[in-house]
Motif scaffolding. Structure first.
Motif, mmCIF file in Angstrom:
data_model
loop_
_atom_site.group_PDB
_atom_site.id
_atom_site.type_symbol
_atom_site.label_atom_id
_atom_site.label_comp_id
_atom_site.label_asym_id
_atom_site.label_seq_id
_atom_site.Cartn_x
_atom_site.Cartn_y
_atom_site.Cartn_z
ATOM 1 N N ILE A 203 43.457 19.700 32.517
ATOM 2 C CA ILE A 203 43.593 19.086 33.842
ATOM 3 C C ILE A 203 42.928 20.030 34.819
ATOM 4 O O ILE A 203 43.089 21.248 34.708
ATOM 5 N N GLU A 204 42.183 19.475 35.774
ATOM 6 C CA GLU A 204 41.540 20.380 36.727
ATOM 7 C C GLU A 204 42.506 20.737 37.844
ATOM 8 O O GLU A 204 43.463 20.024 38.121
ATOM 9 N N ARG A 205 42.246 21.841 38.483
ATOM 10 C CA ARG A 205 43.022 22.304 39.620
ATOM 11 C C ARG A 205 43.160 21.232 40.691
ATOM 12 O O ARG A 205 42.191 20.546 40.969
ATOM 13 N N VAL A 206 44.324 21.109 41.339
ATOM 14 C CA VAL A 206 44.445 20.123 42.420
ATOM 15 C C VAL A 206 43.620 20.528 43.623
ATOM 16 O O VAL A 206 43.036 19.690 44.309
ATOM 17 N N ALA A 207 43.593 21.789 43.949
ATOM 18 C CA ALA A 207 42.840 22.265 45.115
ATOM 19 C C ALA A 207 42.565 23.747 44.915
ATOM 20 O O ALA A 207 43.033 24.354 43.962
ATOM 21 N N GLY A 208 41.824 24.326 45.831
ATOM 22 C CA GLY A 208 41.526 25.756 45.738
ATOM 23 C C GLY A 208 40.564 26.051 44.599
ATOM 24 O O GLY A 208 40.008 25.136 43.983
ATOM 25 N N GLU A 209 40.381 27.320 44.326
ATOM 26 C CA GLU A 209 39.430 27.698 43.296
ATOM 27 C C GLU A 209 40.052 28.636 42.280
ATOM 28 O O GLU A 209 41.012 29.331 42.583
ATOM 29 N N THR A 210 39.475 28.637 41.084
ATOM 30 C CA THR A 210 39.982 29.556 40.073
ATOM 31 C C THR A 210 39.779 30.996 40.545
ATOM 32 O O THR A 210 38.828 31.304 41.237
ATOM 33 N N LYS A 211 40.719 31.852 40.149
ATOM 34 C CA LYS A 211 40.637 33.256 40.556
ATOM 35 C C LYS A 211 39.868 34.069 39.532
ATOM 36 O O LYS A 211 39.762 35.264 39.631
ATOM 37 N N TRP A 212 39.381 33.381 38.503
ATOM 38 C CA TRP A 212 38.724 34.091 37.413
ATOM 39 C C TRP A 212 37.233 33.824 37.431
ATOM 40 O O TRP A 212 36.809 32.702 37.190
ATOM 41 N N SER A 213 36.460 34.850 37.621
ATOM 42 C CA SER A 213 35.022 34.699 37.477
ATOM 43 C C SER A 213 34.723 34.928 35.999
ATOM 44 O O SER A 213 35.573 35.388 35.241
ATOM 45 N N PHE A 214 33.487 34.638 35.609
ATOM 46 C CA PHE A 214 33.109 34.852 34.232
ATOM 47 C C PHE A 214 33.300 36.322 33.867
ATOM 48 O O PHE A 214 33.785 36.676 32.801
ATOM 49 N N TRP A 215 32.963 37.163 34.804
ATOM 50 C CA TRP A 215 33.068 38.612 34.631
ATOM 51 C C TRP A 215 34.518 39.032 34.385
ATOM 52 O O TRP A 215 34.815 39.791 33.467
ATOM 53 N N ASN A 216 35.440 38.499 35.210
ATOM 54 C CA ASN A 216 36.868 38.819 35.020
ATOM 55 C C ASN A 216 37.333 38.404 33.636
ATOM 56 O O ASN A 216 38.092 39.108 32.974
ATOM 57 N N LEU A 217 36.852 37.210 33.216
ATOM 58 C CA LEU A 217 37.284 36.705 31.918
ATOM 59 C C LEU A 217 36.774 37.592 30.795
ATOM 60 O O LEU A 217 37.470 37.828 29.817
ATOM 61 N N LEU A 218 35.544 38.105 30.978
ATOM 62 C CA LEU A 218 34.978 38.989 29.957
ATOM 63 C C LEU A 218 35.827 40.250 29.849
ATOM 64 O O LEU A 218 36.182 40.694 28.754
ATOM 65 N N ILE A 219 36.192 40.799 31.001
ATOM 66 C CA ILE A 219 37.013 42.005 31.004
ATOM 67 C C ILE A 219 38.371 41.717 30.355
ATOM 68 O O ILE A 219 38.884 42.490 29.555
ATOM 69 N N TYR A 220 38.915 40.544 30.692
ATOM 70 C CA TYR A 220 40.202 40.127 30.129
ATOM 71 C C TYR A 220 40.100 40.037 28.606
ATOM 72 O O TYR A 220 40.991 40.492 27.875
ATOM 73 N N ALA A 221 38.982 39.477 28.138
ATOM 74 C CA ALA A 221 38.782 39.328 26.697
ATOM 75 C C ALA A 221 38.723 40.705 26.031
ATOM 76 O O ALA A 221 39.363 40.937 25.003
ATOM 77 N N ILE A 222 37.971 41.608 26.644
ATOM 78 C CA ILE A 222 37.844 42.950 26.053
ATOM 79 C C ILE A 222 39.207 43.638 26.049
ATOM 80 O O ILE A 222 39.619 44.262 25.080
ATOM 81 N N GLU A 223 39.942 43.458 27.151
ATOM 82 C CA GLU A 223 41.279 44.034 27.248
ATOM 83 C C GLU A 223 42.164 43.519 26.110
ATOM 84 O O GLU A 223 42.888 44.278 25.476
ATOM 85 N N GLY A 224 42.075 42.218 25.867
ATOM 86 C CA GLY A 224 42.871 41.603 24.804
ATOM 87 C C GLY A 224 42.544 42.210 23.460
ATOM 88 O O GLY A 224 43.426 42.543 22.669
ATOM 89 N N ILE A 225 41.257 42.376 23.200
ATOM 90 C CA ILE A 225 40.843 42.919 21.908
ATOM 91 C C ILE A 225 41.330 44.365 21.774
ATOM 92 O O ILE A 225 41.922 44.748 20.769
ATOM 93 N N ILE A 226 41.127 45.146 22.840
ATOM 94 C CA ILE A 226 41.528 46.551 22.759
ATOM 95 C C ILE A 226 43.042 46.678 22.622
ATOM 96 O O ILE A 226 43.547 47.538 21.908
#
Ligand code: UDP
Ligand code: MG
Length: 310
Positions: A203-226
């Protein structure tokens, strides 16, 4: 009387909070009709918002006694917000839910029934489609979950959302994981317990914007792996070991051929350089094995989590 706590992380969400609050008011009314003996508390965690998020939450808290809040001194990230929400919840069951209505409130009743009636410790949700998301993001997200599943000892489910309900016992287990670099999706898997998976379409967001840029997600992914895998460190040992062996063999062959006057000095020099280079990688790999053990020790995770005892 049972208490159900709903933890809602909010960061700069002035545009969506009113929608969320209205929608929840409706959902909770249906919920109350079905389960009148369940009390509800909504814990909004303001993650250092710089807009009117906090004042909106405060205005709800004034008129609605179910609303409580925690407000951070700055933005600490969603993982910290969830932790704070769990820590401040008192419920027998605890739910975490995004404020942007991407986690459908209508599922709440089904989730509650899974833990309160069907005997699960947790009911979690995963989206089966990623409709409306940029294709590149979906592509990398899928790869990430596949990789995580391969290299982590605990289960990480593709499309899993943070939206889930847990018993008090499981919430306390999650809280006992003091990981500073938190990857909650991995923690849920780590603590174990019986989880029922519910699926829904994105489901898409009702309003506003996602707080995650592609860059943030990449960092999040690396964090998860580590946070949940030491496989990258093991790879270094293997690469170092195999290269050392191969370059040692190459050196011997080059020396023999030098003796036989087939090759000149150059391959021997290259072989020796390669050998010492790979021994270095190997040594770093071994050192990092100790580092990985020390790293896991510093996390101070519980040695086990018991579910029942006499
Ligand atoms: N959020 C938060 N702190 C942050 C970023 C996000 O508390 O630093 C909250 C946000 O307000 C929302 C939830 O986490 O309730 C999910 O964020 P978002 O919708 O931006 O992420 P997406 O759904 O795009 O993954
Ligand atoms: Mg969202």
């Amino acid at each position: 009387m049972k208490l159900l706590s709903i933890v809602i992380p909010c960061f700069n969400e002035e545009e969506v909070i009113p929608f969320y609050y209205d929608e929840m008011t409706k959902t909770l009314k249906d919920f109350k009709e079905k389960y009148p003996d369940v009390e509800i508390e909504m814990i909004y965690v303001d993650d250092g918002s710089r807009d009117r998020t906090l004042s909106l939450i405060k205005s709800y808290a004034e008129k609605d006694e179910r609303v409580r809040y925690v407000s951070f001194s700055r933005n600490f990230g969603k993982e910290a917000a969830l932790y704070a929400g769990f820590e401040n919840s008192k419920g027998d069951y605890v739910v975490c839910m995004d404020v942007d209505l991407q986690d459908p409130p209508a599922l709440l009743i089904e989730m509650y029934e899974a833990v309160a009636i069907e005997g699960y410790d947790s009911a979690a949700t995963r989206r089966v489609t990623r409709k409306g998301e940029p294709p590149i993001r979906s592509f990398f997200a899928r790869r990430f979950y596949r990789l995580m599943d391969k290299i982590c000892t605990t289960e990480v489910v593709d499309g899993a959302r943070d939206y889930r309900i847990m018993t008090r016992q499981m919430t306390d287990a999650v809280l006992s994981m003091g990981d500073y670099n938190r990857f909650t999706k991995g923690i849920y898997g780590w603590v174990g317990f019986k989880t029922k998976w519910l699926e829904f379409e994105n489901i898409e967001r009702v309003a506003g914007e996602t707080k995650w840029s592609f860059w943030n997600l990449l960092i999040y992914a690396i964090e998860g792996i580590i946070a949940f895998s030491t496989v990258p460190l093991e790879i270094i040992v293997w690469i170092g070991g195999v290269l050392s062996f191969l370059s040692a063999v190459f050196c011997i062959v080059a020396l023999v051929l030098l003796q036989m006057n087939v090759w000149d000095m150059m391959p021997v020099i290259i072989g020796v350089i390669a050998f010492f280079g790979s021994v270095n990688i190997f040594a770093v790999g071994i050192a990092s094995q100790y580092l990985s053990k020390a790293y896991l020790e510093t996390k101070n995770r519980p040695l086990y989590i018991a579910k029942e005892k006499t």
